[in-house]
Design a protein around this motif. Structure first.
Motif, PDB file in Angstrom:
ATOM      1  N   LEU A  34       4.753  23.055  96.494  1.00 19.76           N
ATOM      2  CA  LEU A  34       4.521  22.427  97.800  1.00 19.76           C
ATOM      3  C   LEU A  34       5.799  22.240  98.613  1.00 19.76           C
ATOM      4  N   GLY A  35       6.940  22.628  98.026  1.00 21.82           N
ATOM      5  CA  GLY A  35       8.181  22.576  98.796  1.00 21.82           C
ATOM      6  C   GLY A  35       9.225  21.637  98.214  1.00 21.82           C
ATOM      7  N   LYS A  36      10.417  21.644  98.850  1.00 18.62           N
ATOM      8  CA  LYS A  36      11.553  20.908  98.315  1.00 18.62           C
ATOM      9  C   LYS A  36      11.395  19.390  98.427  1.00 18.62           C
ATOM     10  N   ILE A  37      10.762  18.930  99.494  1.00 15.64           N
ATOM     11  CA  ILE A  37      10.596  17.483  99.647  1.00 15.64           C
ATOM     12  C   ILE A  37       9.676  16.925  98.579  1.00 15.64           C
ATOM     13  N   MET A  38       8.582  17.633  98.294  1.00 19.58           N
ATOM     14  CA  MET A  38       7.654  17.196  97.251  1.00 19.58           C
ATOM     15  C   MET A  38       8.324  17.268  95.871  1.00 19.58           C
ATOM     16  N   THR A  39       9.170  18.268  95.679  1.00 13.85           N
ATOM     17  CA  THR A  39       9.908  18.371  94.412  1.00 13.85           C
ATOM     18  C   THR A  39      10.834  17.178  94.244  1.00 13.85           C
ATOM     19  N   LYS A  40      11.496  16.791  95.346  1.00  9.54           N
ATOM     20  CA  LYS A  40      12.380  15.616  95.311  1.00  9.54           C
ATOM     21  C   LYS A  40      11.589  14.362  94.984  1.00  9.54           C
ATOM     22  N   ASP A  41      10.400  14.230  95.576  1.00  9.78           N
ATOM     23  CA  ASP A  41       9.559  13.058  95.318  1.00  9.78           C
ATOM     24  C   ASP A  41       9.142  12.995  93.855  1.00  9.78           C
ATOM     25  N   PHE A  42       8.803  14.146  93.277  1.00  6.36           N
ATOM     26  CA  PHE A  42       8.417  14.173  91.857  1.00  6.36           C
ATOM     27  C   PHE A  42       9.580  13.710  90.979  1.00  6.36           C
ATOM     28  N   ILE A  43      10.778  14.217  91.250  1.00  7.46           N
ATOM     29  CA  ILE A  43      11.949  13.832  90.450  1.00  7.46           C
ATOM     30  C   ILE A  43      12.210  12.340  90.585  1.00  7.46           C
ATOM     31  N   GLU A  44      12.096  11.818  91.808  1.00  9.62           N
ATOM     32  CA  GLU A  44      12.303  10.390  92.030  1.00  9.62           C
ATOM     33  C   GLU A  44      11.286   9.542  91.270  1.00  9.62           C
ATOM     34  N   ASP A  45      10.028   9.971  91.288  1.00  9.50           N
ATOM     35  CA  ASP A  45       8.956   9.216  90.638  1.00  9.50           C
ATOM     36  C   ASP A  45       9.056   9.239  89.121  1.00  9.50           C
ATOM     37  N   ASN A  46       9.736  10.256  88.566  1.00  9.58           N
ATOM     38  CA  ASN A  46       9.755  10.414  87.105  1.00  9.58           C
ATOM     39  C   ASN A  46      11.139  10.245  86.482  1.00  9.58           C
ATOM     40  N   LYS A  47      12.101   9.726  87.249  1.00 10.07           N
ATOM     41  CA  LYS A  47      13.459   9.634  86.720  1.00 10.07           C
ATOM     42  C   LYS A  47      13.601   8.595  85.613  1.00 10.07           C
ATOM     43  N   ASN A  48      12.597   7.717  85.471  1.00 11.27           N
ATOM     44  CA  ASN A  48      12.615   6.768  84.352  1.00 11.27           C
ATOM     45  C   ASN A  48      12.029   7.366  83.074  1.00 11.27           C
ATOM     46  N   LYS A  49      11.335   8.505  83.203  1.00 11.85           N
ATOM     47  CA  LYS A  49      10.727   9.176  82.044  1.00 11.85           C
ATOM     48  C   LYS A  49      11.601  10.324  81.537  1.00 11.85           C
ATOM     49  N   PHE A  50      12.194  11.055  82.476  1.00  8.06           N
ATOM     50  CA  PHE A  50      13.032  12.207  82.125  1.00  8.06           C
ATOM     51  C   PHE A  50      14.371  12.073  82.851  1.00  8.06           C
ATOM     52  N   SER A  51      15.395  12.712  82.293  1.00  9.92           N
ATOM     53  CA  SER A  51      16.692  12.704  82.977  1.00  9.92           C
ATOM     54  C   SER A  51      16.631  13.607  84.208  1.00  9.92           C
ATOM     55  N   ILE A  52      17.373  13.232  85.259  1.00 11.26           N
ATOM     56  CA  ILE A  52      17.399  14.038  86.481  1.00 11.26           C
ATOM     57  C   ILE A  52      17.931  15.437  86.192  1.00 11.26           C
ATOM     58  N   LEU A  53      18.964  15.514  85.338  1.00  8.99           N
ATOM     59  CA  LEU A  53      19.539  16.812  84.980  1.00  8.99           C
ATOM     60  C   LEU A  53      18.511  17.704  84.322  1.00  8.99           C
ATOM     61  N   LYS A  54      17.708  17.134  83.395  1.00  6.47           N
ATOM     62  CA  LYS A  54      16.704  17.917  82.682  1.00  6.47           C
ATOM     63  C   LYS A  54      15.606  18.390  83.625  1.00  6.47           C
ATOM     64  N   MET A  55      15.163  17.526  84.548  1.00  8.05           N
ATOM     65  CA  MET A  55      14.122  17.912  85.498  1.00  8.05           C
ATOM     66  C   MET A  55      14.605  18.995  86.448  1.00  8.05           C
ATOM     67  N   CYS A  56      15.835  18.846  86.943  1.00  5.09           N
ATOM     68  CA  CYS A  56      16.393  19.862  87.835  1.00  5.09           C
ATOM     69  C   CYS A  56      16.484  21.210  87.139  1.00  5.09           C
ATOM     70  N   SER A  57      16.917  21.192  85.857  1.00  4.24           N
ATOM     71  CA  SER A  57      17.046  22.425  85.088  1.00  4.24           C
ATOM     72  C   SER A  57      15.691  23.070  84.852  1.00  4.24           C
ATOM     73  N   ALA A  58      14.698  22.270  84.448  1.00  6.70           N
ATOM     74  CA  ALA A  58      13.367  22.799  84.136  1.00  6.70           C
ATOM     75  C   ALA A  58      12.672  23.345  85.378  1.00  6.70           C
ATOM     76  N   LEU A  59      12.863  22.697  86.517  1.00  8.97           N
ATOM     77  CA  LEU A  59      12.168  23.085  87.744  1.00  8.97           C
ATOM     78  C   LEU A  59      12.963  24.083  88.582  1.00  8.97           C
ATOM     79  N   GLY A  60      14.176  24.433  88.120  1.00  5.28           N
ATOM     80  CA  GLY A  60      14.996  25.403  88.841  1.00  5.28           C
ATOM     81  C   GLY A  60      15.543  24.871  90.144  1.00  5.28           C
TER      82      GLY A  60
END
Length: 386
Positions: A94-120
């Motif tokens: 759905l785009g970069k803004i939605m990707t940012k929102d997902f990372i923000e919403d889940n940063k307490n569950k997964f590390s930001i570095l790991k999410m960025c790596s997994a999602l490219g």
């Protein structure tokens, strides 16, 4: 009871296998260990192999156990990546803004570095997409902090704010030394401190002594105009090694060096001189400056230099280290950046480390204040030496 590190134990065991059982007693005497130590270490190595001597607080694992543990870690990492992809792939679509929102919403569950790596997604892109919460200035500061930390550890934790600022400038950032110093303080980045060391000069002799022609004129305009040389000692796990260097004052490059087991002329100054003349040609008068140590003031070395018609000798005055301050400064930097660590190295390992430091770090990558914070390679390219 004396403690031995893992490298020492591993090398002792390998040496015992190499020489055979009949040499166990001699190895123990040679390494200064008790009769039972090597026997226990061999038993441990035969059982756990590469997993031996891991220290307190760590499990000893056999090769099979270690392989299984590593595989389990990879499986766990793959499962984590898969879970992030299951939850986040639709947001990426759905785009970069939605990707940012997902990372923000889940940063307490997964590390930001790991999410960025997994999602490219690059971390820079993530911070830019957060501009609803972060200003452009805040984003820039976050990126600067990451770059400063990266440079600090890439350059062996020995660069201060000025050299890091110059490296940032090369990478496209505009920042002052004082701002870098402030960020380093906040990040807890402190470069390694200097330590004092003893000199190795023995000038109490009646050999070939020359006047101080250089007279502390350390700035020169051409290569092979002035070479300076000195010797220092380095402690290893088994005794000392002696480092001899010859530096061209024009670009401060180490053009000749030797690492030896003894302080003899044939092991120190002669091989360093031979390397220097192979690396740089002498086409006009060259001042060769050193202290009055016997390695420089003897007949063999003097005869070797006299065979070059353009070489003019110069020596420091007695008990006056400032007459050879540039060489002394190099050894101070060398010991701070390489030698002063928590443990001693073996002679073989030290030889590798010294080669890497001089040839690949000091002569190529290190930024020098004297050269306007350029590397020697950059300075030489500007002056058409390389």
């Amino acid at each position: 009871m004396k403690n031995y590190d893992r490298t020492f134990k591993m090398n002792a065991v390998k040496l015992s296998y190499k020489r055979g059982k009949g040499q166990i007693a001699s190895i123990e005497r040679e390494l200064g260990i008790t009769a039972s130590c090597l026997y226990r270490w061999r038993q441990d190595f035969e059982k756990f192999g590469a997993g031996s001597f891991c220290g307190t607080g760590y499990l000893k694992l056999t090769l099979d156990q270690s392989t299984i543990t590593n595989l389990e870690k990879k499986v766990k990492d793959s499962e984590l990546t898969l879970e992030i992809l299951k939850r986040g792939s639709k947001h990426v679509a759905l785009g970069k803004i939605m990707t940012k929102d997902f990372i923000e919403d889940n940063k307490n569950k997964f590390s930001i570095l790991k999410m960025c790596s997994a999602l490219g997604v690059s971390r820079t892109t993530y911070y830019r997409r957060k501009k609803q919460e972060l200003s452009n200035t805040e984003i820039r500061i976050n990126i600067l902090k990451e770059e400063i930390t990266s440079i600090f550890y890439e350059f062996k934790q020995i660069c201060g704010c000025r050299k890091i600022a110059k490296e940032l400038e090369k990478r496209g950032f505009k920042i002052t030394d004082s701002h870098v110093a402030s960020y380093m303080k906040v990040l807890g980045l402190y470069r390694k401190a200097k330590r004092k060391y003893k000199a190795t000069t023995d000038s109490l002799h009646n050999h070939y002594v020359f006047p101080n022609v250089l007279n502390r004129e350390f700035k020169v305009t051409d290569p092979s105009q002035v070479w300076v040389s000195d010797i220092t000692y380095i402690q290893t796990m088994r005794g000392f090694l002696y480092l001899t260097i010859i530096m061209d004052l024009f670009d401060r490059k180490i053009i000749g060096w030797s690492l030896s087991d003894t302080m003899s002329t044939k092991a120190t100054t002669l091989p360093a001189w031979e390397m220097a003349v192979n690396n740089r040609k002498i086409t006009k008068e060259l001042i060769f400056h050193s202290d009055r140590g016997t390695q420089y003031a003897n007949k063999i070395f003097t005869k070797s230099l006299d065979s070059y018609k353009y070489v003019r000798r110069s020596m420091s005055r007695k008990q006056n280290h400032n007459d050879n301050a540039v060489s002394e400064s190099f050894f101070s930097i060398f010991k701070r950046e390489l030698i002063h660590r928590d443990k001693l190295l073996s002679r073989k390992q030290l030889r590798i480390e010294v080669y890497e430091y001089i040839e690949n770090w000091y002569n190529k990558k290190r930024r020098h204040g004297f050269l306007g914070y350029k590397t020697i390679e950059e300075f030489d390219r500007i002056n058409k030496l390389s």
